[in-house]
Structures are given as C-alpha cells and as structure tokens.
Design a protein around this motif. Sequence first.
Motif, PDB file in Angstrom:
ATOM      1  N   GLN A 176       0.715  -1.112  -0.189  1.00  0.00           N
ATOM      2  CA  GLN A 176       0.005  -0.003   0.108  1.00  0.00           C
ATOM      3  C   GLN A 176       0.681   1.209  -0.068  1.00  0.00           C
ATOM      4  O   GLN A 176       2.248   1.018   0.103  1.00  0.00           O
ATOM      5  CB  GLN A 176      -1.003  -0.071   1.158  1.00  0.00           C
ATOM      6  CG  GLN A 176      -0.310   0.067   2.541  1.00  0.00           C
ATOM      7  CD  GLN A 176      -1.171   0.336   3.642  1.00  0.00           C
ATOM      8  OE1 GLN A 176      -1.963  -0.339   3.823  1.00  0.00           O
ATOM      9  NE2 GLN A 176      -0.807   1.274   4.533  1.00  0.00           N
ATOM     10  N   GLN A 177       0.283   2.352  -0.127  1.00  0.00           N
ATOM     11  CA  GLN A 177       0.903   3.536   0.032  1.00  0.00           C
ATOM     12  C   GLN A 177       1.504   3.689   1.249  1.00  0.00           C
ATOM     13  O   GLN A 177       0.965   3.121   2.204  1.00  0.00           O
ATOM     14  CB  GLN A 177       0.122   4.740  -0.393  1.00  0.00           C
ATOM     15  CG  GLN A 177      -0.830   5.487   0.777  1.00  0.00           C
ATOM     16  CD  GLN A 177      -1.978   4.566   0.752  1.00  0.00           C
ATOM     17  OE1 GLN A 177      -2.196   3.493   0.315  1.00  0.00           O
ATOM     18  NE2 GLN A 177      -2.943   4.989   1.636  1.00  0.00           N
TER      19      GLN A 177
ATOM     20  N   SER B 239      -8.810  14.039   3.131  1.00  0.00           N
ATOM     21  CA  SER B 239      -8.827  13.286   1.833  1.00  0.00           C
ATOM     22  C   SER B 239      -7.479  12.951   1.246  1.00  0.00           C
ATOM     23  O   SER B 239      -6.456  13.524   1.751  1.00  0.00           O
ATOM     24  CB  SER B 239      -9.483  14.319   0.897  1.00  0.00           C
ATOM     25  OG  SER B 239      -8.749  15.586   0.829  1.00  0.00           O
ATOM     26  N   LYS B 240      -7.434  12.099   0.127  1.00  0.00           N
ATOM     27  CA  LYS B 240      -6.108  11.821  -0.629  1.00  0.00           C
ATOM     28  C   LYS B 240      -5.263  12.922  -0.930  1.00  0.00           C
ATOM     29  O   LYS B 240      -4.224  12.787  -0.761  1.00  0.00           O
ATOM     30  CB  LYS B 240      -6.593  10.700  -1.826  1.00  0.00           C
ATOM     31  CG  LYS B 240      -5.560  10.240  -2.484  1.00  0.00           C
ATOM     32  CD  LYS B 240      -5.862   9.077  -3.543  1.00  0.00           C
ATOM     33  CE  LYS B 240      -4.944   8.476  -4.370  1.00  0.00           C
ATOM     34  NZ  LYS B 240      -4.043   9.136  -5.166  1.00  0.00           N
ATOM     35  N   SER B 243      -3.079  14.068   1.785  1.00  0.00           N
ATOM     36  CA  SER B 243      -1.986  13.322   2.057  1.00  0.00           C
ATOM     37  C   SER B 243      -0.927  13.282   1.058  1.00  0.00           C
ATOM     38  O   SER B 243       0.343  13.333   1.240  1.00  0.00           O
ATOM     39  CB  SER B 243      -2.268  12.006   2.619  1.00  0.00           C
ATOM     40  OG  SER B 243      -3.038  11.171   1.735  1.00  0.00           O
ATOM     41  N   ASP B 244      -1.379  13.189  -0.063  1.00  0.00           N
ATOM     42  CA  ASP B 244      -0.497  13.136  -1.398  1.00  0.00           C
ATOM     43  C   ASP B 244       0.575  14.111  -1.398  1.00  0.00           C
ATOM     44  O   ASP B 244       1.828  14.241  -1.651  1.00  0.00           O
ATOM     45  CB  ASP B 244      -1.184  13.021  -2.658  1.00  0.00           C
ATOM     46  CG  ASP B 244      -1.879  11.746  -2.912  1.00  0.00           C
ATOM     47  OD1 ASP B 244      -1.398  10.976  -2.479  1.00  0.00           O
ATOM     48  OD2 ASP B 244      -2.887  11.712  -4.048  1.00  0.00           O
ATOM     49  N   HIS B 250       0.177   9.900   5.855  1.00  0.00           N
ATOM     50  CA  HIS B 250      -0.725   8.820   5.071  1.00  0.00           C
ATOM     51  C   HIS B 250      -1.917   8.120   5.836  1.00  0.00           C
ATOM     52  O   HIS B 250      -2.743   7.843   5.012  1.00  0.00           O
ATOM     53  CB  HIS B 250       0.221   7.911   4.236  1.00  0.00           C
ATOM     54  CG  HIS B 250       0.733   8.496   2.978  1.00  0.00           C
ATOM     55  ND1 HIS B 250      -0.165   8.552   1.869  1.00  0.00           N
ATOM     56  CD2 HIS B 250       1.832   9.024   2.592  1.00  0.00           C
ATOM     57  CE1 HIS B 250       0.690   9.006   0.771  1.00  0.00           C
ATOM     58  NE2 HIS B 250       1.865   9.451   1.281  1.00  0.00           N
ATOM     59  N   HIS B 253      -5.544   9.327   5.764  1.00  0.00           N
ATOM     60  CA  HIS B 253      -6.171   9.291   4.183  1.00  0.00           C
ATOM     61  C   HIS B 253      -7.397   8.078   4.227  1.00  0.00           C
ATOM     62  O   HIS B 253      -7.082   7.267   4.337  1.00  0.00           O
ATOM     63  CB  HIS B 253      -5.040   9.182   3.305  1.00  0.00           C
ATOM     64  CG  HIS B 253      -5.540   8.602   1.837  1.00  0.00           C
ATOM     65  ND1 HIS B 253      -4.664   7.755   0.760  1.00  0.00           N
ATOM     66  CD2 HIS B 253      -6.653   8.418   1.409  1.00  0.00           C
ATOM     67  CE1 HIS B 253      -5.474   7.391  -0.065  1.00  0.00           C
ATOM     68  NE2 HIS B 253      -6.843   7.779   0.068  1.00  0.00           N
ATOM     69  N   THR B 257      -9.001   4.080  -1.695  1.00  0.00           N
ATOM     70  CA  THR B 257      -7.692   3.773  -1.784  1.00  0.00           C
ATOM     71  C   THR B 257      -6.840   4.039  -0.364  1.00  0.00           C
ATOM     72  O   THR B 257      -5.639   4.369  -0.151  1.00  0.00           O
ATOM     73  CB  THR B 257      -6.943   4.192  -3.007  1.00  0.00           C
ATOM     74  OG1 THR B 257      -7.233   5.863  -2.899  1.00  0.00           O
ATOM     75  CG2 THR B 257      -7.415   3.692  -4.265  1.00  0.00           C
ATOM     76  N   GLY B 258      -7.618   4.535   0.537  1.00  0.00           N
ATOM     77  CA  GLY B 258      -7.031   4.808   2.013  1.00  0.00           C
ATOM     78  C   GLY B 258      -7.793   4.025   2.908  1.00  0.00           C
ATOM     79  O   GLY B 258      -8.164   2.786   2.757  1.00  0.00           O
ATOM     80  N   GLN B 276     -14.590   8.286  -4.766  1.00  0.00           N
ATOM     81  CA  GLN B 276     -13.578   7.655  -4.120  1.00  0.00           C
ATOM     82  C   GLN B 276     -13.676   7.938  -2.586  1.00  0.00           C
ATOM     83  O   GLN B 276     -13.215   7.064  -1.945  1.00  0.00           O
ATOM     84  CB  GLN B 276     -12.178   7.776  -4.721  1.00  0.00           C
ATOM     85  CG  GLN B 276     -12.282   7.372  -6.246  1.00  0.00           C
ATOM     86  CD  GLN B 276     -12.513   8.436  -7.304  1.00  0.00           C
ATOM     87  OE1 GLN B 276     -12.688   9.538  -6.777  1.00  0.00           O
ATOM     88  NE2 GLN B 276     -12.084   8.211  -8.572  1.00  0.00           N
ATOM     89  N   HIS B 277     -13.863   9.230  -2.157  1.00  0.00           N
ATOM     90  CA  HIS B 277     -13.762   9.441  -1.002  1.00  0.00           C
ATOM     91  C   HIS B 277     -14.916   8.847  -0.206  1.00  0.00           C
ATOM     92  O   HIS B 277     -14.812   8.512   0.988  1.00  0.00           O
ATOM     93  CB  HIS B 277     -13.668  11.070  -0.810  1.00  0.00           C
ATOM     94  CG  HIS B 277     -13.414  11.478   0.644  1.00  0.00           C
ATOM     95  ND1 HIS B 277     -12.276  11.661   1.269  1.00  0.00           N
ATOM     96  CD2 HIS B 277     -14.446  11.899   1.589  1.00  0.00           C
ATOM     97  CE1 HIS B 277     -12.487  11.955   2.439  1.00  0.00           C
ATOM     98  NE2 HIS B 277     -13.593  12.294   2.722  1.00  0.00           N
TER      99      HIS B 277
END
Lengths: 246, 325
Positions: A176-177, B239-240, B243-244, B250, B253, B257-258, B276-277
Amino acid sequence: MKFLVCISNVPDTTTKITFTPDNKEFNKAGVQFVINPWDEYALTRAIELKEAQGSGTVTVINVGEADTEPNIRKALAIGADDAIRVNAKPTDAFFVAEQIAAIAKEGAYDVILMGRESIDYNGSQVHGMVGELLGIPTVAPAMKLDMSGNTATLEREIEGGKEIVEVTTPFVASCQQPMCEPRIPNMRGIMTARTKPLKVVQPVGSDARTEVAEYALPPKKQGVKLIPAENAGELIKLLRNEAKVI
Amino acid sequence: MSVLVVVECDNGEVKKSSLEVASYGSQVAQLLGTTATAIAVGVASEANLGQLGEQGISKVLYDAEPRLKDFVNGAYTKLIAAAAEKEQSQVIVLANSNIGAAVGSRLSVRLKASLATNVVELPKVEGGKFTVRRGAYSGKALSDVVLTSDRKIIAVKKNSIEALHNAGQAATVEQFSAQLTDTDFADAPKQVIMQEQAGGVLLPEADKVVSGGRGMKGPENWYLIEDLAKALHAATACSKPVSDVDWRPHHEHVGQTGITVSPNLYIACGISGAIQHLAGVNSSKVIVVINKDPEAPFFKAADYGIVGDVFDVLPKLTQAVKELG
Ligand SMILES: Cc1cc2nc3c(=O)[nH]c(=O)nc-3n(C[C@H](O)[C@H](O)[C@H](O)COP(=O)(O)OP(=O)(O)OC[C@H]3O[C@@H](n4cnc5c(N)ncnc54)[C@H](O)[C@@H]3O)c2cc1C
C-alpha cells in the motif's frame, strides 16, 4: 531474483455499482475495468527492485477470464517481463490463493507481492492464504519494502503505528502507499508489451469455501438538513439532541 | 464446541473493536446454543480480561509468553489455532483490523475454514446455511455470503456491531500455552514505532472523526480541524490529495484507496465528496458536511450540512462544543 506480482481486474474507482436483476452478480455492462489500484504499488515496487538489482524478472499473474487481458497487457506495458493468466472465474479468495500458490511453487518465485486488498471484494485474504499454503511468511499490509541480498526490510502498518519487520526470501507481502509512486505505461512500454509472453494455464483444485447469495446497495440517506452558517452553533445542538452522537 | 473470539489488547486495555468482536461472538454462541471463549493477544491485564463477561464471554484464555506483546503473524496464528483446537471451535470471530485480516487469512487455510472479512451484521443460520452480510465494492455495496465449510472465521468491521454491556458475570481467566518456539517468531518486529496522536484518538478505532480536504488551503490551518477534534474527542482524517502533498500523514487518508471508517459521526470540512472519498466514509452513521459550494456532491451523502467557509464555521463549532460542556 524472481518476483511474482498478483493483479486483479476491478471496476474503475468512479464506477456506480449496480447488479444483475437477480442481485447475484455485479453488472459489468458499460463498466471500465482497471488494475486494482493497490496492486499498482506491488507492481511498481517489484519493477524498481528488479532494476536496482540489475537482474531478475517480474512476472504478473491474474486469475481471470479472457476479458482481463487488456489489464494484463497494461501491467506488461508498465514494465513486467511476462505474464500468466489462470483461466478461471475468481470465485472466492481461497480459490484464487490456491491458483497463485500453485504457480508460485512451480516457478520457485522469491518474492510474491500484491495489493493490500482488491477494491471490489475488499477481502484482504489472498496474501495470508498464499503464505500459509506455501508455508512462508506474509507481511501485510506493507508500507515500505527494501531488499538487500535475500533479506527484505518492511514496514508493516498496525493500528496506530508501524512495525519494522525483517524476513528472508521466499515471502509474501501485501502493498500500500506510500511504498512507491505507481508508474503509468509509456509509449515504448505499450509497444513492447504486445510481444511479451502471456501464458494461459488451466486452474488447479476447485474448492471455493464461500458463495455469494445476494448483493444489495447500502441504505440511502434521508436528505441533508442545512443549517445557516451564521447559526453554526445550532448544528452542535442538533448533533447532541436530535442525532445523539455527541 | 464453543465460539472462539480473538481479543486484541493494548497497554492492558481491551480494544474497543474487540469489545464489539466479543459481543458478536457471544451472540453467535447463543444462536448456536453454546458458549463463547476469548483468546487474548497483545498486552493484557487479567482484571480487564475478566470483565469480558460483560460482553457475554464465559472464559478467557491468555498465554503469558512475553514476545506476544507485539503483533507476530506466525505466532498469533499458531496461538489462535491451538486455542480453536482446544475449544473445538466451529466459529472464530476476530476484528477486521490489520491484525485480524493478516491472522484470519492464514488461519482459514490452516483450519480449513470458510473466511468472511469486513462483516457488518450478525449471521443468519437457516436451513443449515450460515450466511453473513459483508461490505463490498469499497463501501458502495453489501453482499450476503454463505460460508460453506464446517468451520467458519468471521472478521467483523469496526463500529458496525454495538458492544454489549451487562451481558453476563465475570469471565474466568485461564493461563494457556500454545508452546510457541523461536521459529514461530520468525517475523517478529525488529522495532515498533507508534504515531503521535492528536488528542490520543486512533482513527481506525474512533467513533467520531473530523476530516479536512483541499478546502483547508494548507497544513498551517489544520489547527482548526484539530481544535474541533479535541473538543469532540474525535480523531482527525483527510482526503487523498491532502496526504499526497504531505499536508497530513498517509495513515489519515480515508477513501477507496485509503482507510475505510464507519464512525458514528464524520465531519467533512472543505472536501468535495468525490466518489472515491465517499466510498471510504459512507457507512458512517451521521455525516456532516461543511463546504462553501452548495453544489458540492458531498451534500447528497450528508445528514447535516452548512454551506459556508470553513475558516468562519469551524471556530464557531468548536466554541459551541465547549459551551455544551
Ligand atoms: C484511483 C483513484 C483513487 C482515489 N482514491 C481516493 C481516496 O481514497 N480518498 C480520497 O479522498 N480521494 C480519492 N481520490 C481522489 C478523488 O477523486 C478527489 O480528487 C479527492 O477526494 C478530492 O479531495 P478534496 O475533496 O479534498 O479536494 P477538492 O475536490 O479540490 O475539493 C475541495 C472542496 O473544498 C471546498 N472549499 C474550498 N475552499 C473552501 C472554504 N474556504 N470553505 C469551505 N469549503 C471550501 C470546495 O468547494 C471543494 O468542494 C481518488 C482518485 C482516483 C483517480
């Protein structure tokens, strides 16, 4: 070193989820499929490690029917060397794990990587099952993976922190990230992917241990109650007296 | 043939998600006409383990092996498998945590069991079929899954089952040894690093969450999120994109995908509500959205909303919480 990267074929993250009329299957009509976003971390990191070692191979494996091949080719375009497709519908996690374990054993892979979970099934099961079937350690979910000779140093996420874990090959890790910045295919990659080997094999074993009886959508919200910004404090009263959550 | 529940402990306390797991397990035991036994992992205290009686547990097994204080996949799997054999357990229940998913999947192979993770409701047992409801498609759907093997392992999603209180008398606590050896600790951590927690509330365990998006404009403004979180005893999230670009770490997030959260209260500040959120938060019981754009998609998924500027609204909310006392 031989890397095996497991990829699954999942609906694009923007997909609005619907089901077949009997609610027994996901409705694929009009849906764009992508490589599971978590698997992209596994794939890119395997390629990076191979490049750093200056030798070795990255093989991708997918358990799926012929319609997954565009995404297998995409993985080859990103930089995998070859691919294996186990020609079967991925009925449940155990069935998929059995296929991967069989291929991993036959090919004597050193490092088996995959995403932390698939964004469709959300099982987070295959990594542990493959590790157990092969009798080797699984580190899941890993946020960092470095290799030095046969020894890997990983950061495993735990609730509220992380563990630094060292294992020697062979091992399984779910990724994962922020492990890496997932790569996207470039033009050269897309050209060479066309001629890279993609082997199709038949499944082994067969005993799925779960069956989906039905899908449902989550209950809909009633609609939003708006509070004027001037009166923001009113919201807090509603959360205490009406919603009873504070 | 009791139901076995795995309780994770931290600093002597049973984790909140494990109280839920224990409550789930004792209700399954009742359904099957048997009792529920717990096996403890992590740093446990005997007094707190005895209190699992309140969640309906009759007996707690505890292996005092000191190396079990940190998560070790090999050793935990062997310990739980040994407890399942001793108790002849047909059903094993764990939390759908990083530990639960890692151990549950190995265990299912070792015990030849069916495994369902991310389970959100008690099972239905009808006509010999054992069915559980679980989250799928990253929170966008639910699926009913039949577990067809004799043995079944269930990983329960956090905050989806109400913990019982007063369900029974104190549980008996028994020493138990799985005779673990050095090889079982091959994947033992070299080092464990815990995060700094703002206000001490862990996001995966939190029942209230205050979350910020790109609308917060920069990390220097996060005190607004943290102040409200502290006043509410909530965890912070983001939100992503936040953290990006490293405004936040991270592990905060949330989304497809978190991490997926389902707290009782999720307050989204300056987050647009991309699909996605939403996938990661839409099973939260009450969702509050603060956004200056009345057309922000998040309002469609919200229970309460304020159309306004976060820099104006957040201090007012924090103040109002403090006034509530
Ligand atoms: C494969 C993939 C996976 C993804 N996974 C995730 C995921 O897991 N989690 C996730 O969050 N995103 C995810 N995304 C990204 C997602 O699509 C959105 O881009 C992201 O959620 C937007 O973040 P945001 O709402 O913070 O920012 P924006 O979309 O930029 O929204 C900012 C919002 O703040 C509001 N705003 C601005 N200023 C103020 C102010 N002063 N006061 C009040 N409101 C204000 C704006 O009106 C706007 O609605 C994913 C994308 C892809 C392609």
